[in-house]
Design a protein around this motif. Structure first.
Motif, short mmCIF file in Angstrom:
data_model
loop_
_atom_site.label_atom_id
_atom_site.label_comp_id
_atom_site.label_asym_id
_atom_site.label_seq_id
_atom_site.Cartn_x
_atom_site.Cartn_y
_atom_site.Cartn_z
N PHE A 61 39.34 38.04 42.20
CA PHE A 61 37.93 38.47 42.27
C PHE A 61 36.97 37.27 42.32
N ARG A 90 38.96 43.32 31.43
CA ARG A 90 40.18 42.97 32.16
C ARG A 90 41.43 43.18 31.30
N CYS A 145 34.14 42.97 41.30
CA CYS A 145 34.79 43.07 40.00
C CYS A 145 33.92 43.90 39.04
#
Ligand code: NDP
Ligand code: HSE
Length: 434
Positions: free
Chosen positions: A115, A216, A330
């Motif tokens: 990303f 994440r 992202c």
């Protein structure tokens, strides 16, 4: 009509499916895009040249032929794995190409790097096929469900293992035979250990949790147990107790952090995921606006997966025609902690091989009691002349308590073996973890 050119990397199961569907639906795809979509070059290996699907196409053995061709706008990476594919994918981005991939391995391990390259190069990057094969789930999470506070994503996300478990349950097929069938049907990864050991599902669980909870989650964060220890005996017990055995990918947003895991589970027959059989996959999502939603369809196979890959190509082609990248980049802006697996609360099915003599049940019950594990049901069946099998379903307990109980049971002289230990999915469990 404007022409948008595509460079395809890899012409295996999914690459071949993409070529087939682009040809099969050429007219309707071009009408929808409002441009001609041309497969300009296909990167393959010399040994691939005999594949009928390549007939009439421009092929190359050199990535540079695609990267250095300024007329190619979109690169589609369908090589798989992380070794070559990650390098090719990043080089395509740095060459200014928009990128489509089905590669969950790269995203689940190197998402940040990928990303960052997307942002650096101001390109579109789409990966609808990375989870659930042909099922639309990435776009729904990135776009259609963003009004929700999502609390749970629960999925059957590996076609190979779902096909195997279904065949083992329906016709009593043996493990090795059904694995070979799944490979022959093009469902399995190049190394099928990824499927049966749960790693493929874990990559997808990491991607789903990252998207649902905006933090994440990587492959290394996922607690993984595969189906290699599941036997037809466990499947038969599940059936008789009102359950089916499924390999579940679980993602939950809990007060202790993100709970993300992949493991086989006893799923009540009434659960919406319980009837998802064969190569079909489904992802069940819970949000505070939509309530419950389920996305369902073929989770593997070349042509069904091509449906998702080509939808990404079309999306990017439309953005190119509009003159600007349009994909959502992202979405991991958060930094939620991970919930330690030891704290996760579930019920368990435990199958023990024990001596068939007086007092055995009592000593086993004491071990469970000492470990703080409360029992919901206990069934004893004869195994052979002087052995019995005891099948226990526990109430919901922390993982650390069940591991403690299992270790103590193994030390008990009357217990020959712990033959099976599988989580039981229940709504109680969902509430205890929330
Ligand atoms: P395959 O192994 O069938 O295809 C990959 C192809 O890439 C093979 O033809 C392979 O050639 C070729 N390849 C490998 N290295 C190179 C290289 N350096 N240059 C050119 N070609 C190369 O895999 P799949 O099509 O099944 O999977 C592709 C991707 O899609 C993976 O990321 C997978 O996880 C994902 N995916 C797969 C699904 C499925 O149902 N199969 C569903 C959803 C996603 P060779 O055969 O000679 O090694
Ligand atoms: N091997 C994978 C599966 C392919 O069986 O689901 C789809 O990602």
């Amino acid at each position: 009509m404007r022409e948008i050119k595509i460079g395809l990397l890899g012409c295996g199961t999914v690459g071949g499916g993409v070529i087939t569907v682009l040809q099969m639906n050429k007219d309707i795809i071009e009408q929808r895009v409002g441009a001609k979509l041309t497969l300009a070059k296909v990167l393959c290996r010399p040994e691939d040249m005999t594949r009928p699907v390549l007939k009439g196409l421009n092929t190359t053995f050199e990535l540079e032929d695609i990267l250095n061709d300024p007329s190619i706008d979109i690169v589609v990476e369908l090589i798989g794995g992380t070794r070559v594919a990650k390098d090719f994918l990043l080089r395509a981005m740095d060459a200014g190409k928009h990128v489509v991939t089905a590669n969950k391995d790269v995203i689940a391990q190197f998402g940040k790097e990928v990303f960052d390259a997307v942002e650096r190069n101001n390109i579109d990057f789409l990966f609808e096929a990375a989870v659930g094969g042909g099922i639309p789930i990435i776009m729904p999470l990135k776009r259609c469900l963003t009004a929700n506070r999502l609390t749970e994503v629960l999925g059957i996300v590996n076609g190979t293992t779902n096909y195997m478990l279904t065949k083992m349950a329906e016709v009593g097929a043996d493990y090795d035979t059904v694995l070979k069938e799944a490979q022959a049907l093009g469902y399995a990864e190049a190394n099928p250990a990824s499927d049966v050991e749960g790693l493929d599902a874990a990559r997808k669980a990491a991607i789903l949790a990252s998207l649902a909870f905006n933090s994440r989650v990587q492959l290394k964060d996922v607690h993984v147990e595969g189906i290699t220890k599941i036997t037809t005996a466990d499947i038969d017990y599940a059936k008789s107790l009102g359950y089916v055995v499924k390999l579940l990918a679980v993602g939950k947003d809990t007060p202790l952090g993100i709970d993300v895991r992949v493991h086989p589970a006893f799923l009540p027959k009434a659960h919406p995921l319980a009837s998802v059989n064969g190569v079909l996959n489904a992802i069940f999502v819970r949000g505070n606006s939509i309530g419950e939603a389920m996305f369902f369809g073929p989770g593997a196979g070349g042509v069904p997966t091509a449906s998702a890959v080509i939808s990404d190509i079309i999306e990017i082609a439309r953005n190119i025609l509009n003159g600007k990248p349009g994909a959502v980049g992202c979405t991991c802006y958060g930094d939620k902690p991970l919930c330690p697996i030891e704290e996760i609360v579930t019920s368990y099915y435990i199958r023990l091989l024990v001596d068939d003599k007086p007092g055995v049940l009592g000593s086993i019950a004491k071990i469970f009691g000492d470990a703080g594990v409360s029992l919901k049901s206990v069934v004893q069946t004869a195994h052979n002349k002087d052995r019995a099998e005891i099948v226990v379903i526990t109430h919901a307990v922390k993982y650390k308590a069940i591991i403690d109980a299992a270790n103590r049971l193994k030390e008990l002289p009357v217990v020959d073996d712990v033959l099976g230990m599988i989580r039981v999915h229940s709504e109680d469990e969902a509430q205890k973890n929330d």
